[in-house]
Design a protein around this motif. Structure first.
Motif, PDB file in Angstrom:
ATOM      1  N   ARG A   1       0.929  -1.218   0.215  1.00 18.48           N
ATOM      2  CA  ARG A   1       0.056   0.108  -0.181  1.00 18.48           C
ATOM      3  C   ARG A   1       0.838   1.198  -0.033  1.00 18.48           C
ATOM      4  NH1 ARG A   1      -3.057  -2.897   3.606  1.00 18.48           N
ATOM      5  NH2 ARG A   1      -2.282  -1.847   5.433  1.00 18.48           N
ATOM      6  N   ALA A   2       1.637   1.132   0.687  1.00 14.90           N
ATOM      7  CA  ALA A   2       2.850   2.563   0.701  1.00 14.90           C
ATOM      8  C   ALA A   2       3.396   2.722  -0.546  1.00 14.90           C
ATOM      9  CB  ALA A   2       3.802   2.193   1.846  1.00 14.90           C
ATOM     10  N   ASN A   6       2.768   6.005  -3.129  1.00 10.68           N
ATOM     11  CA  ASN A   6       4.086   6.865  -3.432  1.00 10.68           C
ATOM     12  C   ASN A   6       4.750   6.313  -4.424  1.00 10.68           C
ATOM     13  OD1 ASN A   6       5.606   9.155  -3.122  1.00 10.68           O
ATOM     14  ND2 ASN A   6       6.735   8.316  -1.300  1.00 10.68           N
ATOM     15  N   ASP A   7       4.305   6.324  -5.537  1.00 11.86           N
ATOM     16  CA  ASP A   7       4.901   5.488  -6.712  1.00 11.86           C
ATOM     17  C   ASP A   7       5.458   6.400  -7.848  1.00 11.86           C
ATOM     18  OD1 ASP A   7       2.584   6.729  -7.871  1.00 11.86           O
ATOM     19  OD2 ASP A   7       1.887   5.072  -8.942  1.00 11.86           O
ATOM     20  N   SER A   8       5.945   7.699  -7.393  1.00 14.17           N
ATOM     21  CA  SER A   8       7.035   8.276  -8.310  1.00 14.17           C
ATOM     22  C   SER A   8       8.193   8.761  -7.607  1.00 14.17           C
ATOM     23  CB  SER A   8       6.052   9.753  -8.600  1.00 14.17           C
ATOM     24  OG  SER A   8       4.960   9.239  -9.518  1.00 14.17           O
ATOM     25  N   PHE A   9       9.151   9.158  -8.074  1.00 10.32           N
ATOM     26  CA  PHE A   9      10.281   9.325  -7.679  1.00 10.32           C
ATOM     27  C   PHE A   9      10.832  10.672  -8.259  1.00 10.32           C
ATOM     28  CE2 PHE A   9       9.576   5.126  -7.337  1.00 10.32           C
ATOM     29  CZ  PHE A   9       9.906   4.681  -6.035  1.00 10.32           C
ATOM     30  N   PRO A  10      11.690  11.523  -7.485  1.00 13.01           N
ATOM     31  CA  PRO A  10      12.244  12.820  -7.948  1.00 13.01           C
ATOM     32  C   PRO A  10      12.936  12.789  -9.367  1.00 13.01           C
ATOM     33  CG  PRO A  10      12.808  12.470  -5.635  1.00 13.01           C
ATOM     34  CD  PRO A  10      12.164  11.402  -6.088  1.00 13.01           C
ATOM     35  N   TRP A  11      12.526  13.739 -10.166  1.00 15.89           N
ATOM     36  CA  TRP A  11      13.337  13.923 -11.458  1.00 15.89           C
ATOM     37  C   TRP A  11      13.028  12.658 -12.553  1.00 15.89           C
ATOM     38  CZ3 TRP A  11      16.815  14.454  -6.933  1.00 15.89           C
ATOM     39  CH2 TRP A  11      16.620  15.783  -6.476  1.00 15.89           C
ATOM     40  N   LEU A  12      12.387  11.662 -12.161  1.00 14.75           N
ATOM     41  CA  LEU A  12      12.172  10.705 -13.033  1.00 14.75           C
ATOM     42  C   LEU A  12      10.493  10.289 -13.380  1.00 14.75           C
ATOM     43  CD1 LEU A  12      14.232   7.662 -11.137  1.00 14.75           C
ATOM     44  CD2 LEU A  12      14.799   8.994 -13.212  1.00 14.75           C
ATOM     45  N   GLN A  17       7.229  -0.490 -14.724  1.00 17.16           N
ATOM     46  CA  GLN A  17       7.309  -2.081 -14.669  1.00 17.16           C
ATOM     47  C   GLN A  17       6.940  -2.609 -13.222  1.00 17.16           C
ATOM     48  OE1 GLN A  17      11.568  -2.628 -15.180  1.00 17.16           O
ATOM     49  NE2 GLN A  17      11.527  -2.046 -17.413  1.00 17.16           N
ATOM     50  N   ARG A  18       6.778  -3.888 -13.206  1.00 17.00           N
ATOM     51  CA  ARG A  18       5.865  -4.444 -12.264  1.00 17.00           C
ATOM     52  C   ARG A  18       7.187  -4.962 -11.242  1.00 17.00           C
ATOM     53  NH1 ARG A  18       1.152  -6.763 -11.027  1.00 17.00           N
ATOM     54  NH2 ARG A  18       1.244  -8.483  -9.562  1.00 17.00           N
ATOM     55  N   VAL A  19       7.016  -4.974 -10.042  1.00 18.82           N
ATOM     56  CA  VAL A  19       8.035  -5.241  -8.988  1.00 18.82           C
ATOM     57  C   VAL A  19       7.489  -6.299  -7.962  1.00 18.82           C
ATOM     58  CG1 VAL A  19       9.679  -4.408  -7.182  1.00 18.82           C
ATOM     59  CG2 VAL A  19       8.907  -2.991  -9.217  1.00 18.82           C
ATOM     60  N   LEU A  20       8.380  -7.217  -7.615  1.00 16.17           N
ATOM     61  CA  LEU A  20       7.817  -8.283  -6.766  1.00 16.17           C
ATOM     62  C   LEU A  20       8.812  -7.720  -5.585  1.00 16.17           C
ATOM     63  CD1 LEU A  20       6.854 -10.854  -5.829  1.00 16.17           C
ATOM     64  CD2 LEU A  20       9.090 -12.168  -6.570  1.00 16.17           C
ATOM     65  N   ILE A  21       8.084  -7.808  -4.176  1.00 13.16           N
ATOM     66  CA  ILE A  21       8.452  -7.426  -3.134  1.00 13.16           C
ATOM     67  C   ILE A  21       8.292  -8.546  -2.250  1.00 13.16           C
ATOM     68  CG2 ILE A  21       8.170  -5.650  -1.053  1.00 13.16           C
ATOM     69  CD1 ILE A  21       6.973  -3.807  -2.825  1.00 13.16           C
ATOM     70  N   ALA A  22       9.534  -9.140  -1.771  1.00 12.71           N
ATOM     71  CA  ALA A  22       9.534 -10.425  -0.995  1.00 12.71           C
ATOM     72  C   ALA A  22       9.962 -10.152   0.523  1.00 12.71           C
ATOM     73  CB  ALA A  22      10.553 -11.547  -1.744  1.00 12.71           C
ATOM     74  N   VAL A  70      13.046   1.993   4.072  1.00  7.93           N
ATOM     75  CA  VAL A  70      13.967   0.998   3.485  1.00  7.93           C
ATOM     76  C   VAL A  70      13.297   0.575   2.154  1.00  7.93           C
ATOM     77  CG1 VAL A  70      14.826  -1.423   3.362  1.00  7.93           C
ATOM     78  CG2 VAL A  70      15.034  -0.051   5.422  1.00  7.93           C
ATOM     79  N   LEU A  71      12.094   0.200   2.021  1.00 10.73           N
ATOM     80  CA  LEU A  71      11.296  -0.072   0.671  1.00 10.73           C
ATOM     81  C   LEU A  71      11.438   1.114  -0.169  1.00 10.73           C
ATOM     82  CD1 LEU A  71       9.467  -1.959  -0.986  1.00 10.73           C
ATOM     83  CD2 LEU A  71       7.475  -0.886   0.199  1.00 10.73           C
ATOM     84  N   ARG A  72      11.306   2.258   0.229  1.00  9.04           N
ATOM     85  CA  ARG A  72      11.236   3.536  -0.565  1.00  9.04           C
ATOM     86  C   ARG A  72      12.438   3.392  -1.360  1.00  9.04           C
ATOM     87  NH1 ARG A  72       8.391   7.164  -3.793  1.00  9.04           N
ATOM     88  NH2 ARG A  72       9.606   9.130  -3.637  1.00  9.04           N
ATOM     89  N   HIS A  73      13.720   3.421  -0.519  1.00 15.57           N
ATOM     90  CA  HIS A  73      14.861   3.268  -1.126  1.00 15.57           C
ATOM     91  C   HIS A  73      15.247   2.239  -2.261  1.00 15.57           C
ATOM     92  CE1 HIS A  73      19.574   3.652  -0.181  1.00 15.57           C
ATOM     93  NE2 HIS A  73      19.539   2.648  -1.049  1.00 15.57           N
TER      94      HIS A  73
END
Length: 277
Positions: A1-2, A6-12, A17-22, A70-73
């Motif tokens: 959910r987080a 918050n799915d955008s990043f500065p200057w990009l 693409q799809r991401v798997l979070i384990a 950490v996830l955001r990083h």
């Protein structure tokens, strides 16, 4: 959910693409998933080729950090890779991810980094090597990388790294993209970064180290200080007792002398009557 919120990043551009979070349930599973070549101090790892992130779950230690930060990083690492591929050196990759994750506490590491005061700020090549020198060296490398990317973005107050990323993605080298976007060479930026970082944090680190050294010295000297105070108090009590004894002896001597004089006067020659013829 987080991540979704918050799915955008500065200057990009927004990643597509799809991401798997384990999320590993325990430390053993985390080590199995990240593989044997991952550093022991890593709290999470991103794998750009497989679009995968592995991070500690509730079984992680306090060293694993704030999970959302950490996830955001790690997501920022993947977003940068989606835009640039493998172009970014490690220091820029990690520095950008720290900026995107708003890891402001990185500056605290620099404020206590005595090496900045004694050796100066490392070059960008030396900074790249710092990620392979163990946990302490890596923390310093992360902090300096965060500072380097922040300094680079500050060169364009309006657009930050947007134009730089555009030139870099279009085929320019890192050095050429810096010149096109900011009007200076990479070596020129490197020197300015080293000078400003040393000036800003070197003195703080030296002061912090001096303060710590003074604190340690005080802790070491406190037992001697208290022992000396106790010894001085014993000496003072002994001197007072000696003075009191001497005063009592003097008083007794004076009293004895006075009594002796009184007795001498009382035992003087008696008067006799004159002879009568």
């Amino acid at each position: 959910r987080a991540a979704v919120a918050n799915d955008s990043f500065p200057w990009l551009p927004r990643p597509r693409q799809r991401v798997l979070i384990a999320i590993a349930p325990d430390a053993a599973r985390f080590r199995t998933w990240v593989g044997p070549n991952a550093p022991e101090w890593g709290a999470a790892l991103a794998f750009p080729e497989s679009r995968r992130i592995v991070m500690h779950g509730r079984g992680g230690s306090a060293d694993a950090g704030d999970p959302l930060e950490v996830l955001r990083h790690e997501l920022a690492n993947l977003a940068l890779h989606e835009r640039l591929g493998n172009k970014a050196p490690r220091w820029f990759d990690e520095g950008y991810a720290s900026v995107a994750a708003r890891e402001w506490r990185r500056d605290d590491v620099l404020a206590a980094n005595v090496a900045l005061a004694l050796k100066g700020t490392p070059s960008l090549d030396e900074l790249e090597e710092g990620f392979h020198g163990g946990a302490v060296a890596a923390q310093s490398a992360y902090a300096l990388s965060y500072r380097a990317v922040t300094e680079l973005a500050s060169l364009d107050q309006e657009r930050g790294l947007s134009l730089f990323f555009q030139y870099w993605a279009d085929g320019s080298t890192f050095d050429r993209a810096v010149r096109q976007a900011f009007g200076l060479t990479l070596s020129g930026f490197e020197k300015e970064f080293q000078k400003r970082t040393s000036r800003r944090y070197g003195g703080l680190a030296l002061f912090a180290d001096f303060s710590i050294a003074m604190l340690v010295l005080m802790v070491l000297l406190l037992p001697f200080f208290f022992a000396r105070r106790a010894r001085d108090r014993r000496r003072l009590r002994a001197m007072i007792a000696a003075d009191e004894a001497a005063e009592r002896a003097e008083q007794r001597s004076a009293i004895a002398m006075l009594l002796s004089e009184i007795r001498s006067e009382g035992a003087g020659p008696s008067s006799t009557a004159p002879d009568e013829s």
